[in-house]
Structures are given as structure tokens and as C-alpha cells.
Design a protein around this motif. Structure first.
Motif, PDB file in Angstrom:
ATOM      1  N   TYR A   1       3.540  13.548 -10.419  1.00 45.55           N
ATOM      2  CA  TYR A   1       4.501  14.647 -10.457  1.00 45.55           C
ATOM      3  C   TYR A   1       5.715  14.353 -11.339  1.00 45.55           C
ATOM      4  O   TYR A   1       6.729  15.042 -11.245  1.00 45.55           O
ATOM      5  N   ASN A   2       5.615  13.342 -12.195  1.00 44.23           N
ATOM      6  CA  ASN A   2       6.647  13.005 -13.167  1.00 44.23           C
ATOM      7  C   ASN A   2       8.005  12.773 -12.498  1.00 44.23           C
ATOM      8  O   ASN A   2       9.012  13.374 -12.859  1.00 44.23           O
ATOM      9  N   ILE A   3       8.010  11.888 -11.521  1.00 42.87           N
ATOM     10  CA  ILE A   3       9.225  11.523 -10.802  1.00 42.87           C
ATOM     11  C   ILE A   3       9.532  10.066 -11.117  1.00 42.87           C
ATOM     12  O   ILE A   3       8.663   9.205 -11.026  1.00 42.87           O
ATOM     13  N   GLN A   4      10.774   9.806 -11.508  1.00 41.39           N
ATOM     14  CA  GLN A   4      11.179   8.429 -11.786  1.00 41.39           C
ATOM     15  C   GLN A   4      11.447   7.717 -10.470  1.00 41.39           C
ATOM     16  O   GLN A   4      11.959   8.322  -9.532  1.00 41.39           O
ATOM     17  N   TYR A   5      11.107   6.443 -10.418  1.00 41.15           N
ATOM     18  CA  TYR A   5      11.344   5.675  -9.203  1.00 41.15           C
ATOM     19  C   TYR A   5      11.911   4.310  -9.548  1.00 41.15           C
ATOM     20  O   TYR A   5      11.707   3.789 -10.641  1.00 41.15           O
TER      21      TYR A   5
ATOM     22  N   LYS B   1       5.649  15.186   1.105  1.00 37.39           N
ATOM     23  CA  LYS B   1       6.781  15.808   1.798  1.00 37.39           C
ATOM     24  C   LYS B   1       8.099  15.115   1.449  1.00 37.39           C
ATOM     25  O   LYS B   1       9.157  15.736   1.480  1.00 37.39           O
ATOM     26  N   TYR B   2       8.056  13.842   1.121  1.00 37.69           N
ATOM     27  CA  TYR B   2       9.259  13.059   0.913  1.00 37.69           C
ATOM     28  C   TYR B   2       9.728  13.029  -0.539  1.00 37.69           C
ATOM     29  O   TYR B   2      10.778  12.470  -0.828  1.00 37.69           O
ATOM     30  N   LEU B   3       8.977  13.620  -1.467  1.00 33.88           N
ATOM     31  CA  LEU B   3       9.335  13.575  -2.875  1.00 33.88           C
ATOM     32  C   LEU B   3      10.517  14.498  -3.176  1.00 33.88           C
ATOM     33  O   LEU B   3      10.665  15.550  -2.545  1.00 33.88           O
ATOM     34  N   PRO B   4      11.333  14.135  -4.161  1.00 29.46           N
ATOM     35  CA  PRO B   4      12.455  15.006  -4.546  1.00 29.46           C
ATOM     36  C   PRO B   4      11.971  16.184  -5.367  1.00 29.46           C
ATOM     37  O   PRO B   4      10.861  16.183  -5.910  1.00 29.46           O
ATOM     38  N   GLN B   5      12.829  17.164  -5.461  1.00 26.97           N
ATOM     39  CA  GLN B   5      12.494  18.362  -6.266  1.00 26.97           C
ATOM     40  C   GLN B   5      12.955  18.183  -7.681  1.00 26.97           C
ATOM     41  O   GLN B   5      13.796  17.454  -8.004  1.00 26.97           O
TER      42      GLN B   5
ATOM     43  N   THR C   1       0.831  -1.205   0.000  1.00 26.31           N
ATOM     44  CA  THR C   1       0.000   0.000   0.000  1.00 26.31           C
ATOM     45  C   THR C   1       0.866   1.256   0.000  1.00 26.31           C
ATOM     46  O   THR C   1       0.563   2.225  -0.699  1.00 26.31           O
ATOM     47  N   ILE C   2       1.934   1.235   0.774  1.00 22.52           N
ATOM     48  CA  ILE C   2       2.869   2.368   0.801  1.00 22.52           C
ATOM     49  C   ILE C   2       3.502   2.538  -0.569  1.00 22.52           C
ATOM     50  O   ILE C   2       3.605   3.655  -1.087  1.00 22.52           O
ATOM     51  N   LEU C   3       3.896   1.430  -1.183  1.00 23.21           N
ATOM     52  CA  LEU C   3       4.485   1.482  -2.525  1.00 23.21           C
ATOM     53  C   LEU C   3       3.499   2.051  -3.533  1.00 23.21           C
ATOM     54  O   LEU C   3       3.865   2.896  -4.359  1.00 23.21           O
ATOM     55  N   GLN C   4       2.252   1.633  -3.471  1.00 24.36           N
ATOM     56  CA  GLN C   4       1.244   2.150  -4.396  1.00 24.36           C
ATOM     57  C   GLN C   4       1.030   3.647  -4.209  1.00 24.36           C
ATOM     58  O   GLN C   4       0.896   4.385  -5.183  1.00 24.36           O
ATOM     59  N   SER C   5       1.004   4.106  -2.963  1.00 22.73           N
ATOM     60  CA  SER C   5       0.832   5.540  -2.699  1.00 22.73           C
ATOM     61  C   SER C   5       1.995   6.341  -3.261  1.00 22.73           C
ATOM     62  O   SER C   5       1.800   7.393  -3.872  1.00 22.73           O
ATOM     63  N   LEU C   6       3.202   5.841  -3.055  1.00 22.09           N
ATOM     64  CA  LEU C   6       4.382   6.545  -3.567  1.00 22.09           C
ATOM     65  C   LEU C   6       4.428   6.555  -5.091  1.00 22.09           C
ATOM     66  O   LEU C   6       4.725   7.590  -5.698  1.00 22.09           O
TER      67      LEU C   6
END
Length: 159
Positions: A43-47, A155-159, A31-36
């Protein structure tokens, strides 16, 4: 002063905090993975998932300007050895920032009493109390604010 405010907050919201703590422990790593990943898509962030087990998630988030390594760990107590291995993961992934979130507490580090520990400018350790406090606020109710779909990881996402 900060610990005094935390103690006052805990006394005033004890029942809600305990309910939220139980709910947080029941939330699955998936669930945490899905939220992230949902936030990353938005927000177009690669993970890149580094490690995913039934009680641990380590994910590398790459923004336009920085790299963040996020670790979620379901444990009652996180030992110093776990923190040291997380710091080495930051070095291996050349991360600018690291966030270690746990459902329990961190082993006391050199007499620091803060619940959100900042080892350096680039590494933040956040325990369950501070995570719950940030989500509940002063008037929030657990059943409304602390749902699996309502958890905020922005809050934890990169800029």
C-alpha cells in the motif's frame, strides 16, 4: 452490554480462543514485522522500525495523511508505566494515532473494563482477546483463520 457480549462470546468459543491465544504467544516478533512490512510495500506506506527485541516491536508507519506508531508487546500483563512510555513515544514521533497490541492484558485503567481501550481519539490499546475475536469471528476455526501468514494488520495502517 459490551462486557456481557464478550462473556457470551468467550463461553461459546472458549476452546478456539484458548488455542488461538497459545498460537498468538508462539508467533515471533519477526513474523509480525514481516506481515506489517509486506502490507507497507503493498500500500506504499513508509515504515521505520523504532525498537525491535525478542518480545517487543515498535514501528512508525507514515501514510499520505497521517503517522501511526504501532507497538506489539508479548507480555502477560502490560503495566501503566508501559502505557505511559508508549504515549510519550507518540509525542516524540509526532504521531496522529497509536496502536498498542499485546498478547496478554492491560492493567486496569481507572475502572475501565473494555478489552479494547481507547485512551483518546488517537490511542488504541488492544489485548489478545479482542485481537483473537476480530480474527476468528463467529464461525472461524483457529487452524484456518489464525495462521502466521493469515494475520490481518490492515486495520492498523495509516491513511
Amino acid at each position: 452490554m459490551v462486557t456481557l457480549l464478550n462473556e457470551l462470546y468467550y463461553k461459546l468459543r472458549k476452546e478456539e480462543i484458548e488455542k488461538a491465544h497459545i498460537i498468538l504467544k508462539m508467533i515471533k516478533v519477526e513474523t509480525i514485522l514481516q506481515s506489517l512490512t509486506k502490507l507497507c510495500w503493498k500500500y506504499n506506506i513508509q515504515y521505520e522500525v523504532i525498537i525491535k527485541t525478542k518480545d517487543t516491536l515498535t514501528i512508525k508507519l507514515r501514510g499520505n495523511r497521517e503517522i501511526v506508531v504501532f507497538k506489539y508487546h508479548k507480555a502477560d500483563m502490560v503495566l501503566r508505566e508501559n502505557i505511559d512510555s508508549f504515549l510519550s513515544e507518540l509525542d516524540e514521533n509526532k504521531a496522529h494515532k497509536g496502536i498498542y497490541l499485546t498478547t496478554g492484558k492491560f492493567e486496569k485503567l481507572s475502572g475501565l473494563k473494555n478489552r479494547v481501550l481507547v485512551l483518546s481519539r488517537d490511542c488504541m490499546l488492544e489485548d489478545s482477546f479482542s485481537f483473537i475475536k476480530r480474527h476468528l469471528g463467529l464461525k472461524g476455526r483457529v487452524l484456518v483463520k489464525f495462521k502466521e501468514d493469515n494475520l490481518d494488520f490492515f486495520k492498523y495502517l495509516p491513511q
